[in-house]
Design a protein around this motif. Structure first.
Motif, PDB file in Angstrom:
ATOM      1  N   GLY A  55     -58.505   3.297 139.106  1.00 31.75           N
ATOM      2  CA  GLY A  55     -57.164   3.697 138.674  1.00 31.75           C
ATOM      3  C   GLY A  55     -56.078   2.953 139.425  1.00 31.75           C
ATOM      4  O   GLY A  55     -55.106   2.477 138.837  1.00 31.75           O
ATOM      5  N   PHE A  56     -56.230   2.825 140.759  1.00 32.36           N
ATOM      6  CA  PHE A  56     -55.253   2.073 141.539  1.00 32.36           C
ATOM      7  C   PHE A  56     -55.225   0.610 141.137  1.00 32.36           C
ATOM      8  O   PHE A  56     -54.150  -0.002 141.032  1.00 32.36           O
ATOM      9  CB  PHE A  56     -55.532   2.203 143.041  1.00 32.36           C
ATOM     10  N   LEU A  57     -56.386   0.016 140.894  1.00 35.10           N
ATOM     11  CA  LEU A  57     -56.431  -1.388 140.491  1.00 35.10           C
ATOM     12  C   LEU A  57     -55.754  -1.611 139.142  1.00 35.10           C
ATOM     13  O   LEU A  57     -55.026  -2.588 138.957  1.00 35.10           O
ATOM     14  CB  LEU A  57     -57.881  -1.878 140.447  1.00 35.10           C
ATOM     15  N   VAL A  58     -55.993  -0.712 138.202  1.00 36.13           N
ATOM     16  CA  VAL A  58     -55.363  -0.828 136.878  1.00 36.13           C
ATOM     17  C   VAL A  58     -53.847  -0.728 137.011  1.00 36.13           C
ATOM     18  O   VAL A  58     -53.099  -1.517 136.418  1.00 36.13           O
ATOM     19  CB  VAL A  58     -55.924   0.243 135.918  1.00 36.13           C
ATOM     20  N   ILE A  59     -53.374   0.226 137.794  1.00 35.89           N
ATOM     21  CA  ILE A  59     -51.930   0.406 137.963  1.00 35.89           C
ATOM     22  C   ILE A  59     -51.306  -0.815 138.625  1.00 35.89           C
ATOM     23  O   ILE A  59     -50.262  -1.316 138.186  1.00 35.89           O
ATOM     24  CB  ILE A  59     -51.639   1.691 138.766  1.00 35.89           C
ATOM     25  N   ILE A  60     -51.934  -1.330 139.676  1.00 37.62           N
ATOM     26  CA  ILE A  60     -51.377  -2.475 140.394  1.00 37.62           C
ATOM     27  C   ILE A  60     -51.333  -3.710 139.509  1.00 37.62           C
ATOM     28  O   ILE A  60     -50.308  -4.406 139.438  1.00 37.62           O
ATOM     29  CB  ILE A  60     -52.184  -2.737 141.680  1.00 37.62           C
ATOM     30  N   THR A  61     -52.423  -4.000 138.793  1.00 34.42           N
ATOM     31  CA  THR A  61     -52.447  -5.212 137.982  1.00 34.42           C
ATOM     32  C   THR A  61     -51.448  -5.149 136.830  1.00 34.42           C
ATOM     33  O   THR A  61     -50.768  -6.144 136.538  1.00 34.42           O
ATOM     34  CB  THR A  61     -53.854  -5.487 137.433  1.00 34.42           C
ATOM     35  N   HIS A  62     -51.321  -4.007 136.206  1.00 33.48           N
ATOM     36  CA  HIS A  62     -50.389  -3.921 135.081  1.00 33.48           C
ATOM     37  C   HIS A  62     -48.937  -3.817 135.552  1.00 33.48           C
ATOM     38  O   HIS A  62     -48.034  -4.261 134.846  1.00 33.48           O
ATOM     39  CB  HIS A  62     -50.774  -2.773 134.158  1.00 33.48           C
ATOM     40  N   ALA A  63     -48.708  -3.261 136.724  1.00 31.36           N
ATOM     41  CA  ALA A  63     -47.352  -3.271 137.272  1.00 31.36           C
ATOM     42  C   ALA A  63     -46.927  -4.698 137.601  1.00 31.36           C
ATOM     43  O   ALA A  63     -45.781  -5.095 137.323  1.00 31.36           O
ATOM     44  CB  ALA A  63     -47.279  -2.398 138.519  1.00 31.36           C
ATOM     45  N   ILE A  64     -47.846  -5.500 138.141  1.00 30.59           N
ATOM     46  CA  ILE A  64     -47.532  -6.911 138.397  1.00 30.59           C
ATOM     47  C   ILE A  64     -47.267  -7.644 137.085  1.00 30.59           C
ATOM     48  O   ILE A  64     -46.352  -8.458 136.991  1.00 30.59           O
ATOM     49  CB  ILE A  64     -48.687  -7.573 139.179  1.00 30.59           C
ATOM     50  N   GLN A  65     -48.035  -7.327 136.054  1.00 31.76           N
ATOM     51  CA  GLN A  65     -47.840  -7.963 134.747  1.00 31.76           C
ATOM     52  C   GLN A  65     -46.461  -7.609 134.170  1.00 31.76           C
ATOM     53  O   GLN A  65     -45.789  -8.459 133.602  1.00 31.76           O
ATOM     54  CB  GLN A  65     -48.938  -7.547 133.786  1.00 31.76           C
ATOM     55  N   ILE A  66     -46.042  -6.360 134.328  1.00 31.82           N
ATOM     56  CA  ILE A  66     -44.719  -5.962 133.819  1.00 31.82           C
ATOM     57  C   ILE A  66     -43.616  -6.662 134.598  1.00 31.82           C
ATOM     58  O   ILE A  66     -42.662  -7.188 134.023  1.00 31.82           O
ATOM     59  CB  ILE A  66     -44.563  -4.427 133.885  1.00 31.82           C
ATOM     60  N   VAL A  67     -43.732  -6.691 135.933  1.00 27.85           N
ATOM     61  CA  VAL A  67     -42.702  -7.328 136.760  1.00 27.85           C
ATOM     62  C   VAL A  67     -42.646  -8.819 136.465  1.00 27.85           C
ATOM     63  O   VAL A  67     -41.555  -9.405 136.338  1.00 27.85           O
ATOM     64  CB  VAL A  67     -42.973  -7.060 138.255  1.00 27.85           C
ATOM     65  N   ALA A  68     -43.791  -9.468 136.355  1.00 29.29           N
ATOM     66  CA  ALA A  68     -43.819 -10.909 136.089  1.00 29.29           C
ATOM     67  C   ALA A  68     -43.293 -11.232 134.696  1.00 29.29           C
ATOM     68  O   ALA A  68     -42.718 -12.293 134.475  1.00 29.29           O
ATOM     69  CB  ALA A  68     -45.234 -11.444 136.259  1.00 29.29           C
ATOM     70  N   GLY A  69     -43.491 -10.331 133.767  1.00 25.87           N
ATOM     71  CA  GLY A  69     -43.014 -10.569 132.402  1.00 25.87           C
ATOM     72  C   GLY A  69     -41.510 -10.381 132.265  1.00 25.87           C
ATOM     73  O   GLY A  69     -40.894 -10.927 131.349  1.00 25.87           O
TER      74      GLY A  69
END
Length: 71
Positions: A55-69
């Motif tokens: 769960g933490f890994l999913v949240i971190i990776t998708h939060a980075i994807q949102i910020v980078a986008g």
């Protein structure tokens, strides 16, 4: 090196990927909550630990994807 060159979205359907990331973050939160509840009921549960970490890994990776986008 610019962040745009590292994290570039090649698709023109960016709102879809934003929605997908938000849904994935919600799934990550559900995994964490499930893991915490399972760990409270069953001490030292491997499944609960795996759910929390995933769960933490999913949240971190998708939060980075949102910020980078959005940069």
């Amino acid at each position: 090196m610019q962040l745009e060159s590292i994290f570039s979205l090649t698709s023109s359907d960016t709102p879809f990927y934003l929605f997908l990331s938000i849904v994935s973050i919600a799934i990550g939160l559900c995994l964490i909550i499930f893991g915490l509840v399972k760990q409270k009921n069953h001490k030292k549960s491997t499944l609960a630990t795996c759910c929390i970490v995933l769960g933490f890994l999913v949240i971190i990776t998708h939060a980075i994807q949102i910020v980078a986008g959005t940069i």
